[in-house]
Design a protein around this motif. Structure first.
Motif, short mmCIF file in Angstrom:
data_model
loop_
_atom_site.label_atom_id
_atom_site.label_comp_id
_atom_site.label_asym_id
_atom_site.label_seq_id
_atom_site.Cartn_x
_atom_site.Cartn_y
_atom_site.Cartn_z
N LYS A 180 37.61 29.29 37.10
CA LYS A 180 36.81 30.49 37.38
C LYS A 180 37.62 31.55 38.13
O LYS A 180 38.45 31.21 38.97
N CYS A 181 37.37 32.78 37.81
CA CYS A 181 38.04 33.88 38.50
C CYS A 181 37.60 33.92 39.96
O CYS A 181 36.41 33.84 40.25
N PRO A 215 35.04 33.51 33.49
CA PRO A 215 36.07 32.65 32.89
C PRO A 215 37.43 33.36 32.84
O PRO A 215 37.48 34.60 32.81
N SER A 216 38.50 32.57 32.82
CA SER A 216 39.85 33.16 32.79
C SER A 216 40.68 32.45 31.74
O SER A 216 40.31 31.39 31.25
N HIS A 217 41.82 33.04 31.40
CA HIS A 217 42.75 32.37 30.51
C HIS A 217 44.16 32.42 31.09
O HIS A 217 44.47 33.26 31.94
N CYS A 248 41.52 37.06 34.36
CA CYS A 248 40.08 36.95 34.20
C CYS A 248 39.66 37.67 32.90
O CYS A 248 40.13 38.77 32.61
N ASP A 249 38.82 36.99 32.13
CA ASP A 249 38.33 37.59 30.88
C ASP A 249 37.36 38.74 31.17
O ASP A 249 37.17 39.61 30.32
#
Ligand SMILES: [Zn+2]
Length: 162
Positions: free
Chosen positions: A2-3, A9-11, A28-29
């Protein structure tokens, strides 16, 4: 993951191996903020398999203790001992295994001590390999002496080549 700013959500944008850990840059998305995480193999997850098949948790303290005993009253700083222990711990984690035979650790330590200090090396080797008679220990010292002489000869040779 998690951001930390908005809990979205993040990648992963970049993965890199740094000493003893995996460093990941994430984005972070949602809010597009970037942050860094480090993943470490927990020491508790690394098991040492002893000669008789018993297993115990890897202990850096134990490694440092063994090194200190070998290096006692030798011109080797506490920092150097801690540094060797940290290096070896890092090497063990990079193997990426959950179990490591105790011989592997012993060999890593001997590799390091051999190039650092003859007395510390022989002390460690004598305990680690449990030399049962002095003949074996004398052979090891002789082998070490010959190796150093070869190295010196090679260095001299290289100096002549220059
Ligand atoms: Zn975010």
């Amino acid at each position: 993951m998690k951001c930390p700013f908005c809990a979205g959500p993040s990648h992963v944008v970049d993965t890199r191996e740094v000493s003893e850990a995996i460093r990941r840059r994430r984005e972070c998305d949602g809010c597009r903020q970037r942050f860094t995480t480090y993943e470490r193999v927990s020491a508790a997850n690394l098991q040492v398999v002893k000669g008789d098949g018993r297993r115990e948790d890897f202990s850096r303290d134990k490694l440092v203790h063994g090194l200190r005993l070998a290096c006692a009253k030798r011109p080797i700083s506490t920092d150097a001992v801690e540094g060797i222990a940290a290096d070896i711990e890092g090497q063990l984690y990079r193997l990426g295994r959950s179990e490591v035979p105790s011989e592997v650790i012993g060999e890593l330590v001997m590799d390091r001590l051999q190039s650092l200090d003859d007395v510390a090396y022989v002390r460690f080797a004598s305990v680690y390999r449990r030399f049962t008679d002095l003949g074996v220990l004398a052979d090891e010292i002789e082998r070490l002496r010959e190796m150093k002489e070869r190295e010196r000869a090679q260095r001299d040779q290289m100096a002549l080549d220059l």
